[in-house]
Design a protein around this motif. Structure first.
Motif, PDB file in Angstrom:
ATOM      1  N   ALA A 153       0.831  -1.210   0.000  1.00 17.22           N
ATOM      2  CA  ALA A 153       0.000   0.000   0.000  1.00 17.22           C
ATOM      3  C   ALA A 153       0.866   1.261   0.000  1.00 17.22           C
ATOM      4  CB  ALA A 153      -0.944  -0.008   1.194  1.00 17.22           C
ATOM      5  N   THR A 154       1.565   1.484  -1.106  1.00 12.74           N
ATOM      6  CA  THR A 154       2.433   2.653  -1.231  1.00 12.74           C
ATOM      7  C   THR A 154       1.682   3.965  -1.014  1.00 12.74           C
ATOM      8  OG1 THR A 154       3.775   1.401  -2.794  1.00 12.74           O
ATOM      9  CG2 THR A 154       4.132   3.782  -2.711  1.00 12.74           C
ATOM     10  N   PRO A 155       0.472   4.144  -1.564  1.00 16.92           N
ATOM     11  CA  PRO A 155      -0.239   5.402  -1.328  1.00 16.92           C
ATOM     12  C   PRO A 155      -0.473   5.705   0.151  1.00 16.92           C
ATOM     13  CG  PRO A 155      -1.245   4.223  -3.162  1.00 16.92           C
ATOM     14  CD  PRO A 155      -0.255   3.290  -2.535  1.00 16.92           C
ATOM     15  N   ALA A 156      -0.697   4.659   0.960  1.00 20.27           N
ATOM     16  CA  ALA A 156      -0.925   4.880   2.391  1.00 20.27           C
ATOM     17  C   ALA A 156       0.335   5.421   3.060  1.00 20.27           C
ATOM     18  CB  ALA A 156      -1.366   3.578   3.065  1.00 20.27           C
ATOM     19  N   THR A 157       1.487   4.916   2.651  1.00 19.13           N
ATOM     20  CA  THR A 157       2.738   5.413   3.245  1.00 19.13           C
ATOM     21  C   THR A 157       3.005   6.847   2.808  1.00 19.13           C
ATOM     22  OG1 THR A 157       4.190   4.665   1.437  1.00 19.13           O
ATOM     23  CG2 THR A 157       3.652   3.071   3.141  1.00 19.13           C
ATOM     24  N   SER A 158       2.761   7.134   1.541  1.00 20.73           N
ATOM     25  CA  SER A 158       3.023   8.475   1.028  1.00 20.73           C
ATOM     26  C   SER A 158       2.088   9.499   1.660  1.00 20.73           C
ATOM     27  CB  SER A 158       2.869   8.480  -0.494  1.00 20.73           C
ATOM     28  OG  SER A 158       3.201   9.744  -1.027  1.00 20.73           O
ATOM     29  N   THR A 159       0.807   9.144   1.790  1.00 21.47           N
ATOM     30  CA  THR A 159      -0.166  10.056   2.411  1.00 21.47           C
ATOM     31  C   THR A 159       0.224  10.371   3.844  1.00 21.47           C
ATOM     32  OG1 THR A 159      -1.964   9.245   1.007  1.00 21.47           O
ATOM     33  CG2 THR A 159      -2.588  10.316   3.062  1.00 21.47           C
ATOM     34  N   PHE A 160       0.625   9.341   4.591  1.00 25.12           N
ATOM     35  CA  PHE A 160       1.010   9.565   5.987  1.00 25.12           C
ATOM     36  C   PHE A 160       2.230  10.475   6.071  1.00 25.12           C
ATOM     37  CE2 PHE A 160       3.285   8.556   9.886  1.00 25.12           C
ATOM     38  CZ  PHE A 160       2.267   8.637  10.835  1.00 25.12           C
ATOM     39  N   MET A 161       3.251  10.197   5.269  1.00 26.78           N
ATOM     40  CA  MET A 161       4.469  11.003   5.317  1.00 26.78           C
ATOM     41  C   MET A 161       4.202  12.444   4.896  1.00 26.78           C
ATOM     42  SD  MET A 161       7.182   8.198   3.789  1.00 26.78           S
ATOM     43  CE  MET A 161       8.579   9.329   3.789  1.00 26.78           C
ATOM     44  N   ASP A 162       3.298  12.643   3.924  1.00 24.06           N
ATOM     45  CA  ASP A 162       3.010  13.993   3.451  1.00 24.06           C
ATOM     46  C   ASP A 162       2.292  14.833   4.504  1.00 24.06           C
ATOM     47  OD1 ASP A 162       4.208  13.475   1.032  1.00 24.06           O
ATOM     48  OD2 ASP A 162       2.331  13.076  -0.033  1.00 24.06           O
ATOM     49  N   LYS A 163       1.590  14.189   5.414  1.00 18.24           N
ATOM     50  CA  LYS A 163       0.868  14.931   6.456  1.00 18.24           C
ATOM     51  C   LYS A 163       1.781  15.413   7.580  1.00 18.24           C
ATOM     52  CE  LYS A 163      -3.684  12.763   5.868  1.00 18.24           C
ATOM     53  NZ  LYS A 163      -4.718  11.906   6.513  1.00 18.24           N
ATOM     54  N   LEU A 164       2.976  14.866   7.676  1.00 11.74           N
ATOM     55  CA  LEU A 164       3.873  15.227   8.766  1.00 11.74           C
ATOM     56  C   LEU A 164       4.486  16.607   8.517  1.00 11.74           C
ATOM     57  CD1 LEU A 164       5.683  11.800   9.275  1.00 11.74           C
ATOM     58  CD2 LEU A 164       4.008  12.855  10.813  1.00 11.74           C
ATOM     59  N   ARG A 165       4.272  17.517   9.453  1.00  9.99           N
ATOM     60  CA  ARG A 165       4.795  18.871   9.371  1.00  9.99           C
ATOM     61  C   ARG A 165       5.312  19.289  10.747  1.00  9.99           C
ATOM     62  NH1 ARG A 165       4.572  18.184   4.679  1.00  9.99           N
ATOM     63  NH2 ARG A 165       3.572  19.429   3.033  1.00  9.99           N
ATOM     64  N   SER A 166       6.386  20.022  10.782  1.00 12.04           N
ATOM     65  CA  SER A 166       6.878  20.550  12.051  1.00 12.04           C
ATOM     66  C   SER A 166       5.835  21.463  12.675  1.00 12.04           C
ATOM     67  CB  SER A 166       8.171  21.331  11.841  1.00 12.04           C
ATOM     68  OG  SER A 166       9.254  20.473  11.593  1.00 12.04           O
ATOM     69  N   LEU A 167       5.808  21.497  13.995  1.00 12.43           N
ATOM     70  CA  LEU A 167       4.893  22.399  14.685  1.00 12.43           C
ATOM     71  C   LEU A 167       5.205  23.849  14.320  1.00 12.43           C
ATOM     72  CD1 LEU A 167       2.564  22.355  16.694  1.00 12.43           C
ATOM     73  CD2 LEU A 167       4.230  22.542  18.544  1.00 12.43           C
ATOM     74  N   ASN A 168       6.490  24.179  14.252  1.00 14.59           N
ATOM     75  CA  ASN A 168       6.943  25.503  13.810  1.00 14.59           C
ATOM     76  C   ASN A 168       6.208  26.630  14.532  1.00 14.59           C
ATOM     77  OD1 ASN A 168       8.576  27.249  12.379  1.00 14.59           O
ATOM     78  ND2 ASN A 168       7.180  27.384  10.639  1.00 14.59           N
ATOM     79  N   SER A 169       6.198  26.537  15.849  1.00 17.78           N
ATOM     80  CA  SER A 169       5.595  27.590  16.668  1.00 17.78           C
ATOM     81  C   SER A 169       6.703  28.493  17.208  1.00 17.78           C
ATOM     82  CB  SER A 169       4.836  26.958  17.832  1.00 17.78           C
ATOM     83  OG  SER A 169       5.729  26.264  18.701  1.00 17.78           O
ATOM     84  N   LYS A 170       6.312  29.525  17.922  1.00 10.32           N
ATOM     85  CA  LYS A 170       7.296  30.434  18.507  1.00 10.32           C
ATOM     86  C   LYS A 170       8.192  29.688  19.484  1.00 10.32           C
ATOM     87  CE  LYS A 170       7.738  34.878  20.900  1.00 10.32           C
ATOM     88  NZ  LYS A 170       7.000  36.024  21.496  1.00 10.32           N
ATOM     89  N   LYS A 171       7.610  28.762  20.250  1.00  8.09           N
ATOM     90  CA  LYS A 171       8.379  28.016  21.242  1.00  8.09           C
ATOM     91  C   LYS A 171       9.150  26.865  20.603  1.00  8.09           C
ATOM     92  CE  LYS A 171       7.968  25.775  25.760  1.00  8.09           C
ATOM     93  NZ  LYS A 171       9.016  26.604  26.345  1.00  8.09           N
ATOM     94  N   TYR A 172       8.604  26.293  19.534  1.00  6.61           N
ATOM     95  CA  TYR A 172       9.236  25.161  18.858  1.00  6.61           C
ATOM     96  C   TYR A 172       9.388  25.479  17.368  1.00  6.61           C
ATOM     97  CZ  TYR A 172       7.807  22.916  23.203  1.00  6.61           C
ATOM     98  OH  TYR A 172       7.619  22.605  24.531  1.00  6.61           O
ATOM     99  N   PRO A 173      10.332  26.372  17.032  1.00  4.59           N
ATOM    100  CA  PRO A 173      10.493  26.784  15.628  1.00  4.59           C
ATOM    101  C   PRO A 173      11.158  25.701  14.786  1.00  4.59           C
ATOM    102  CG  PRO A 173      12.200  27.779  16.986  1.00  4.59           C
ATOM    103  CD  PRO A 173      11.277  27.060  17.936  1.00  4.59           C
ATOM    104  N   ALA A 174      10.945  25.787  13.481  1.00  8.18           N
ATOM    105  CA  ALA A 174      11.623  24.902  12.534  1.00  8.18           C
ATOM    106  C   ALA A 174      12.789  25.684  11.926  1.00  8.18           C
ATOM    107  CB  ALA A 174      10.657  24.446  11.448  1.00  8.18           C
TER     108      ALA A 174
END
Length: 555
Positions: A322-343
């Motif tokens: 199920a390659t699409p399932a792996t790609s969809t999951f990985m694409d949703k991952l984003r850093s929080l990138n907040s003031k306290k936890y910047p990227a």
């Protein structure tokens, strides 16, 4: 909070004008042989303190952790604290012959590191041969006192460790593969917190996750498997991902987690369904022709209500490919990138590296067929030294390694095309790539189709990195960088390179020492799919690696 065979010491350090408080977490780890029975078969396995999985390390961000490891088995042993940056103390990182010589039978070594700027879930595991099959456990790093999670506070927390199990002695499996030159036998089952669950021909109660109605749980999910990327799913329940590899992420809801060996995922589970029993399924992912253990591990989530025979809710697992399932999951991952936890993504790079990864065939006079399977980066199959690289670097010992690892593939070709006519032989060597302190590095990891394309979970020691881009096919250096995410890419220490595709990562080389980069499929690491970065000291003692400890093991 429980500490397994651990003591806590309070240190008060005076630094004008502030008063800084930190704690030292002390653990005693003994490597021992332990008799165990799984899949209706018994064997003796190396463990830490007789436990499989091993004891959990608990600490807070900023704490100093001391682990005394005493080797009481016949194997040489090291332990790696996977994802811990070990800033300026690479002597504590743990990979055998990279940052230390192994701890020999009857010897001990004190691992000493500080959890600087890290909080969340990591793991520890043996880092020599295939001993991590049974020598592994969780690292739980709580935020500093008074610092809340950047998501709703859970009522409780649960650790879930996924792994593999062989009926045979795992070291014998490796030795047989080495002698024949053929791929090693795949595992016989997957486990959840050490339990296989029911498998054909052998009944087992499996692991049960007990929950209370209305409560929210933080699941700390760890993939400690040797060779399998896995799907994790709980029947009837969605979970909210809030962290991977001890870095907070923008929350998102999913019914399936994709997690590679060495990766961790924290997710919130709310027990808001009908009272009953729900299937937990752990199944492998493999979207190519490579053999894989396709046994689904079965566990259960059960609501703690007095039902004698609760109804069991079932679920379906993703297809093994199920390659699409792996790609969809990985694409949703984003850093929080907040003031306290910047990227803090490097926006420009000093080193632009292009690493092709794959497998090959080399001559082997002692092997069954006169050849052996190997793996390589930029056509270099890494040869393990007999002196630890960090010692050779620190003491300037010549002849142990060279620092001429190629920044680009030696030959340009269609990496993901039809390569059946390619020469399968690799070059061999103990070669590293040298980085100046604080330089910005970009590495494009390019999968190839030589022999067979495959997903490769890659782990970088000593650093977190940002995953700024990924794609299928060959990386396009002119157009693909235009689509890089430099705003909120996920930050982690292990990432899966898609089958016949590529991943682009960036990191700042602000940790002097020698740091391993390798595929976290143990079969590929064994075959040579690895290299090392040498990060030089900066200016002065605050930018230099600390001297080695007096009890550093000798080769």
């Amino acid at each position: 909070m429980e500490y397994y065979q651990a003591r806590t010491m309070l240190l008060v350090i005076f630094i004008f004008p502030a008063l800084v408080e930190c704690k030292v977490r002390l653990y005693n780890f003994r490597v021992v042989l332990t008799n165990t029975t799984k899949l209706c078969s018994s064997k003796s396995i190396p463990t830490i303190n007789g436990k499989f999985p091993g004891p959990t390390i608990y600490a807070r961000e900023g704490d100093n952790v001391n682990i005394r490891l005493t080797n009481q088995v016949q194997y040489n042993v090291t332990v790696h604290w996977h994802g811990v940056s070990s800033c300026f103390t690479g002597w504590a990182d743990g990979p055998a012959y990279i940052t230390q010589c192994p701890i020999q039978p009857g010897q001990s070594y004190l691992y000493n590191f500080t959890l600087t700027g890290q909080r969340g879930t990591l793991l520890w595991h043996a880092h020599i041969s295939w001993l991590r099959a049974t020598i592994h456990g969780a690292i739980v790093i709580f935020p500093k006192k008074g610092v809340p999670y950047p998501f709703p506070k859970p009522d409780k927390e649960k650790i879930i460790i996924l792994s593999e199990w062989w009926k045979a002695d795992v070291e014998a499996v490796v030795n047989q593969a080495t002698m024949t030159g053929l791929p090693p036998n795949i595992s016989d089952a997957h486990t959840v917190n050490g339990h296989t669950g029911a498998v054909p021909g052998c009944t087992s109660p499996g692991f049960t996750l007990h929950v209370e109605s209305g409560k929210t749980y933080l699941l700390r999910i760890i993939n400690a498997a040797l060779n399998d990327e896995l799907f994790f799913k709980i029947a009837g329940h969605n979970i909210t991902v809030v962290e991977v590899d001890a870095t907070f992420t923008k929350p998102f809801s999913t019914d399936t987690i994709f997690i590679g060996p060495g990766q961790t995922t924290n997710a919130l589970l709310t027990a808001d369904k009908s009272i009953g029993k729900y299937l937990i399924a752990v199944s492998p992912f493999m979207d190519t022709v490579v053999a894989v253990d396709n046994v689904t591990a079965i566990a259960f989530l059960r609501y703690n209500e007095p039902l004698h025979s609760p109804h069991l809710s079932l679920t379906t697992t993703p297809a093994i490919n199920a390659t699409p399932a792996t790609s969809t999951f990985m694409d949703k991952l984003r850093s929080l990138n907040s003031k306290k936890y910047p990227a803090n993504v490097p926006l420009t790079v000093d080193h632009d590296l292009y690493f092709t990864i794959g497998v090959g065939i080399d001559p082997c006079a002692t092997c069954t067929n006169g050849s052996k399977a190997v793996a390589d980066i930029n056509n270099v199959s890494f040869i393990m030294p007999t002196t630890a690289l960090l010692q050779a670097h620190y003491y300037n010992i010549s002849g142990v390694f060279t620092d001429d690892f190629p920044a680009k593939p030696p030959i340009s070709f269609n990496y993901t095309g039809n390569n059946t006519a390619m020469n399968l032989k690799t070059t061999n060597g103990t070669r590293a790539y040298r980085l100046a302190f604080n330089s910005a590095v970009q590495v494009v990891l390019q999968g190839t189709t030589i022999i067979a394309p495959e997903s490769h979970p890659f782990h970088l020691h000593g650093f977190n990195f940002f995953v700024v881009g990924k794609g299928i096919g060959n990386f396009d250096p002119d157009n693909d960088p235009k689509k890089f995410n430099l705003a909120d890419p996920v930050e982690r220490n292990t990432v899966s390179v898609p089958t016949a595709g590529w991943i682009a990562i960036r990191f700042k080389a602000d940790n002097p020492g020698v740091w391993f980069l390798h595929c976290h499929l143990e079969v590929h690491t064994t075959w040579g799919l690895k290299m090392a970065f040498v990060v030089d000291n900066g200016k002065g003692p605050n930018e230099s690696i600390l001297p080695p400890p007096s009890d550093l093991p000798t080769c």
